[in-house]
Design a protein around this motif. Structure first.
Motif, PDB file in Angstrom:
ATOM      1  N   VAL A   1       0.824  -1.089  -0.063  1.00 29.09           N
ATOM      2  CA  VAL A   1       0.125   0.252   0.113  1.00 29.09           C
ATOM      3  C   VAL A   1       0.665   1.337   0.033  1.00 29.09           C
ATOM      4  CG1 VAL A   1      -1.762   1.308   1.488  1.00 29.09           C
ATOM      5  CG2 VAL A   1      -2.151  -0.987   1.215  1.00 29.09           C
ATOM      6  N   VAL A   2       1.865   1.193   0.787  1.00 28.29           N
ATOM      7  CA  VAL A   2       2.864   2.339   0.928  1.00 28.29           C
ATOM      8  C   VAL A   2       3.602   2.685  -0.141  1.00 28.29           C
ATOM      9  CG1 VAL A   2       4.891   1.161   1.514  1.00 28.29           C
ATOM     10  CG2 VAL A   2       4.133   3.561   2.663  1.00 28.29           C
ATOM     11  N   GLN A   3       3.709   1.825  -1.139  1.00 24.12           N
ATOM     12  CA  GLN A   3       4.211   2.051  -2.393  1.00 24.12           C
ATOM     13  C   GLN A   3       3.539   2.659  -3.666  1.00 24.12           C
ATOM     14  OE1 GLN A   3       6.982  -1.373  -3.810  1.00 24.12           O
ATOM     15  NE2 GLN A   3       6.246  -2.560  -2.103  1.00 24.12           N
ATOM     16  N   TRP A   4       2.166   2.794  -3.425  1.00 22.58           N
ATOM     17  CA  TRP A   4       1.341   3.116  -4.447  1.00 22.58           C
ATOM     18  C   TRP A   4       0.019   4.277  -4.094  1.00 22.58           C
ATOM     19  CZ3 TRP A   4      -3.954   2.398  -4.964  1.00 22.58           C
ATOM     20  CH2 TRP A   4      -4.668   1.374  -4.041  1.00 22.58           C
ATOM     21  N   LEU A   5      -0.264   4.036  -2.812  1.00 21.41           N
ATOM     22  CA  LEU A   5      -1.582   4.819  -2.479  1.00 21.41           C
ATOM     23  C   LEU A   5      -1.109   6.199  -2.433  1.00 21.41           C
ATOM     24  CD1 LEU A   5      -4.493   4.538  -1.886  1.00 21.41           C
ATOM     25  CD2 LEU A   5      -3.714   4.648   0.688  1.00 21.41           C
ATOM     26  N   GLY A   6      -1.864   7.362  -3.140  1.00 24.92           N
ATOM     27  CA  GLY A   6      -1.551   8.668  -3.247  1.00 24.92           C
ATOM     28  C   GLY A   6      -0.862   9.303  -4.160  1.00 24.92           C
ATOM     29  N   PRO A   7      -0.831  10.421  -4.217  1.00 19.41           N
ATOM     30  CA  PRO A   7       0.058  11.388  -5.333  1.00 19.41           C
ATOM     31  C   PRO A   7       1.542  11.256  -5.344  1.00 19.41           C
ATOM     32  CG  PRO A   7      -1.405  12.800  -4.119  1.00 19.41           C
ATOM     33  CD  PRO A   7      -1.418  11.565  -3.284  1.00 19.41           C
ATOM     34  N   ARG A   8       2.117  11.197  -6.600  1.00 17.08           N
ATOM     35  CA  ARG A   8       3.454  10.820  -6.690  1.00 17.08           C
ATOM     36  C   ARG A   8       4.347  11.680  -5.737  1.00 17.08           C
ATOM     37  NH1 ARG A   8       4.545   7.626 -10.698  1.00 17.08           N
ATOM     38  NH2 ARG A   8       2.689   7.246 -12.221  1.00 17.08           N
TER      39      ARG A   8
ATOM     40  N   SER B   1      -8.436  -1.426  11.758  1.00 13.31           N
ATOM     41  CA  SER B   1      -8.298   0.233  11.660  1.00 13.31           C
ATOM     42  C   SER B   1      -6.895   0.506  10.771  1.00 13.31           C
ATOM     43  CB  SER B   1      -8.247   0.744  12.960  1.00 13.31           C
ATOM     44  OG  SER B   1      -7.294   0.580  13.789  1.00 13.31           O
ATOM     45  N   TYR B   2      -6.886   1.778  10.416  1.00 10.08           N
ATOM     46  CA  TYR B   2      -5.875   2.069   9.778  1.00 10.08           C
ATOM     47  C   TYR B   2      -5.682   3.596   9.849  1.00 10.08           C
ATOM     48  CZ  TYR B   2      -8.871   4.247   6.184  1.00 10.08           C
ATOM     49  OH  TYR B   2      -9.733   5.157   5.336  1.00 10.08           O
ATOM     50  N   ARG B   3      -4.344   4.053  10.051  1.00  6.46           N
ATOM     51  CA  ARG B   3      -4.167   5.404  10.082  1.00  6.46           C
ATOM     52  C   ARG B   3      -2.748   5.510   9.156  1.00  6.46           C
ATOM     53  NH1 ARG B   3      -4.757  10.071  11.448  1.00  6.46           N
ATOM     54  NH2 ARG B   3      -3.255  11.638  12.310  1.00  6.46           N
ATOM     55  N   TYR B   4      -2.706   6.602   8.242  1.00  4.78           N
ATOM     56  CA  TYR B   4      -1.588   7.025   7.637  1.00  4.78           C
ATOM     57  C   TYR B   4      -1.346   8.516   7.194  1.00  4.78           C
ATOM     58  CZ  TYR B   4      -4.530   6.674   3.469  1.00  4.78           C
ATOM     59  OH  TYR B   4      -5.550   6.851   2.505  1.00  4.78           O
ATOM     60  N   ALA B   5      -0.381   8.916   6.692  1.00  2.00           N
ATOM     61  CA  ALA B   5       0.093  10.147   6.486  1.00  2.00           C
ATOM     62  C   ALA B   5       0.808  10.402   5.244  1.00  2.00           C
ATOM     63  CB  ALA B   5       0.415  11.067   7.764  1.00  2.00           C
TER      64      ALA B   5
ATOM     65  N   GLY C   1       7.659  19.132   4.596  1.00  6.31           N
ATOM     66  CA  GLY C   1       7.006  18.610   5.840  1.00  6.31           C
ATOM     67  C   GLY C   1       5.745  18.550   6.150  1.00  6.31           C
ATOM     68  N   THR C   2       4.873  19.342   5.289  1.00  5.76           N
ATOM     69  CA  THR C   2       3.343  19.322   5.625  1.00  5.76           C
ATOM     70  C   THR C   2       2.827  17.813   5.632  1.00  5.76           C
ATOM     71  OG1 THR C   2       3.242  21.522   4.656  1.00  5.76           O
ATOM     72  CG2 THR C   2       1.163  20.174   4.784  1.00  5.76           C
ATOM     73  N   GLU C   3       2.046  17.581   6.436  1.00  2.07           N
ATOM     74  CA  GLU C   3       1.405  16.032   6.561  1.00  2.07           C
ATOM     75  C   GLU C   3      -0.257  16.168   6.298  1.00  2.07           C
ATOM     76  OE1 GLU C   3       4.682  13.164   8.688  1.00  2.07           O
ATOM     77  OE2 GLU C   3       2.517  13.464   9.427  1.00  2.07           O
ATOM     78  N   TYR C   4      -0.693  15.421   5.774  1.00  2.77           N
ATOM     79  CA  TYR C   4      -2.219  15.065   5.737  1.00  2.77           C
ATOM     80  C   TYR C   4      -2.315  13.843   6.140  1.00  2.77           C
ATOM     81  CZ  TYR C   4      -0.886  18.750   2.389  1.00  2.77           C
ATOM     82  OH  TYR C   4      -0.185  19.789   1.500  1.00  2.77           O
ATOM     83  N   GLY C   5      -3.030  13.744   7.173  1.00  2.00           N
ATOM     84  CA  GLY C   5      -3.471  12.386   7.695  1.00  2.00           C
ATOM     85  C   GLY C   5      -4.818  11.795   7.467  1.00  2.00           C
TER      86      GLY C   5
ATOM     87  N   GLN D   1     -14.944  -0.079   4.125  1.00  2.00           N
ATOM     88  CA  GLN D   1     -13.996   0.758   5.097  1.00  2.00           C
ATOM     89  C   GLN D   1     -14.585   2.254   5.127  1.00  2.00           C
ATOM     90  OE1 GLN D   1     -10.536   0.136   2.964  1.00  2.00           O
ATOM     91  NE2 GLN D   1     -10.340   2.313   2.868  1.00  2.00           N
ATOM     92  N   THR D   2     -14.248   2.626   6.436  1.00  3.56           N
ATOM     93  CA  THR D   2     -14.849   4.198   6.455  1.00  3.56           C
ATOM     94  C   THR D   2     -13.237   4.948   5.917  1.00  3.56           C
ATOM     95  OG1 THR D   2     -13.872   4.261   8.741  1.00  3.56           O
ATOM     96  CG2 THR D   2     -16.341   3.975   8.303  1.00  3.56           C
ATOM     97  N   PHE D   3     -13.545   6.068   5.774  1.00  2.00           N
ATOM     98  CA  PHE D   3     -12.410   6.802   5.128  1.00  2.00           C
ATOM     99  C   PHE D   3     -12.552   8.380   5.622  1.00  2.00           C
ATOM    100  CE2 PHE D   3     -10.440   9.975   2.060  1.00  2.00           C
ATOM    101  CZ  PHE D   3      -9.092   9.480   2.100  1.00  2.00           C
ATOM    102  N   ALA D   4     -11.590   8.934   6.424  1.00  2.00           N
ATOM    103  CA  ALA D   4     -11.793  10.283   6.766  1.00  2.00           C
ATOM    104  C   ALA D   4     -10.576  11.068   6.781  1.00  2.00           C
ATOM    105  CB  ALA D   4     -12.113  10.133   8.318  1.00  2.00           C
ATOM    106  N   TYR D   5     -10.535  12.270   6.357  1.00  7.16           N
ATOM    107  CA  TYR D   5      -9.194  13.200   6.304  1.00  7.16           C
ATOM    108  C   TYR D   5      -9.387  13.987   7.674  1.00  7.16           C
ATOM    109  CZ  TYR D   5      -6.753  17.327   4.768  1.00  7.16           C
ATOM    110  OH  TYR D   5      -5.846  18.388   4.554  1.00  7.16           O
ATOM    111  N   ASP D   6      -8.007  13.936   8.191  1.00  7.00           N
ATOM    112  CA  ASP D   6      -8.007  14.786   9.507  1.00  7.00           C
ATOM    113  C   ASP D   6      -8.426  16.369   9.330  1.00  7.00           C
ATOM    114  OD1 ASP D   6      -7.239  12.310  10.725  1.00  7.00           O
ATOM    115  OD2 ASP D   6      -5.045  12.960  10.771  1.00  7.00           O
ATOM    116  N   GLY D   7      -8.071  16.751   7.937  1.00  5.88           N
ATOM    117  CA  GLY D   7      -8.515  18.267   7.743  1.00  5.88           C
ATOM    118  C   GLY D   7      -9.952  18.430   7.646  1.00  5.88           C
ATOM    119  N   PHE D   8     -10.894  17.394   7.859  1.00  3.25           N
ATOM    120  CA  PHE D   8     -12.309  17.516   7.274  1.00  3.25           C
ATOM    121  C   PHE D   8     -12.776  16.130   7.875  1.00  3.25           C
ATOM    122  CE2 PHE D   8     -15.930  17.108   4.375  1.00  3.25           C
ATOM    123  CZ  PHE D   8     -16.456  18.103   4.701  1.00  3.25           C
ATOM    124  N   PRO D   9     -12.737  16.463   9.471  1.00  7.32           N
ATOM    125  CA  PRO D   9     -13.016  15.412  10.205  1.00  7.32           C
ATOM    126  C   PRO D   9     -14.666  14.961  10.062  1.00  7.32           C
ATOM    127  CG  PRO D   9     -12.688  17.130  11.341  1.00  7.32           C
ATOM    128  CD  PRO D   9     -12.155  17.560  10.177  1.00  7.32           C
TER     129      PRO D   9
END
Length: 138
Positions: free
Chosen positions: A15-22, A38-42, A48-52, A68-76
């Motif tokens: 998952v860490v090799q492909w999920l999200g923008p380049r 459960s899962y939690r990633y950033a 250094g800006t992180e999106y959780g 699964q549920t999906f939530a972005y920390d910036g929009f709880p």
């Protein structure tokens, strides 16, 4: 190929090799891809800006589906329910993900956030990870 595709969605080392923008790197804090897990990633910018992101796996059926549920920390308040189906097409796998949002406004906010680009680039990276196969036809 079905098992390989399913594993790409459930194995944190993949998952860490492909999920999200380049442009972003990914850190996984927890990724328990099992029913009740459960899962939690950033995702991290170069500055250094992180999106959780976080969620709960409500149902994981090997080689069949993930709910699964999906939530972005910036929009709880914008939790979505995602269902991903895996279909064996005889040497190829069709993956279909449906996201159910609380409202049209929540959906539109997600689209404005750049998620569409991140999803597209993530799937391109998944294609590359699986040896250049197209994720919709892999």
């Amino acid at each position: 190929m079905l098992r390989t595709m399913f594993r790409a969605y459930t194995d944190p080392d993949l998952v860490v090799q492909w999920l999200g923008p380049r442009r972003l790197t990914m850190r996984i804090d927890v990724y328990e891809a099992r029913t009740g897990g459960s899962y939690r990633y950033a995702h991290r910018e170069a500055d250094g800006t992180e999106y959780g992101f976080r969620g709960v796996f409500h149902e994981v059926r090997r080689d069949e589906r993930i709910v699964q549920t999906f939530a972005y920390d910036g929009f709880p308040d914008g939790v979505s329910l995602e269902t991903t189906l895996f279909e064996d097409l005889g040497g190829r796998t069709r993956v279909t993900t449906t996201s159910l949002m609380a409202s049209i406004e929540a959906r539109d906010a997600m689209i404005r956030s750049g998620m569409r680009r991140g999803v597209r680039e993530g799937h391109e990276r998944l294609d590359e990870l699986l040896g250049g196969r197209r994720s919709g036809n892999a």
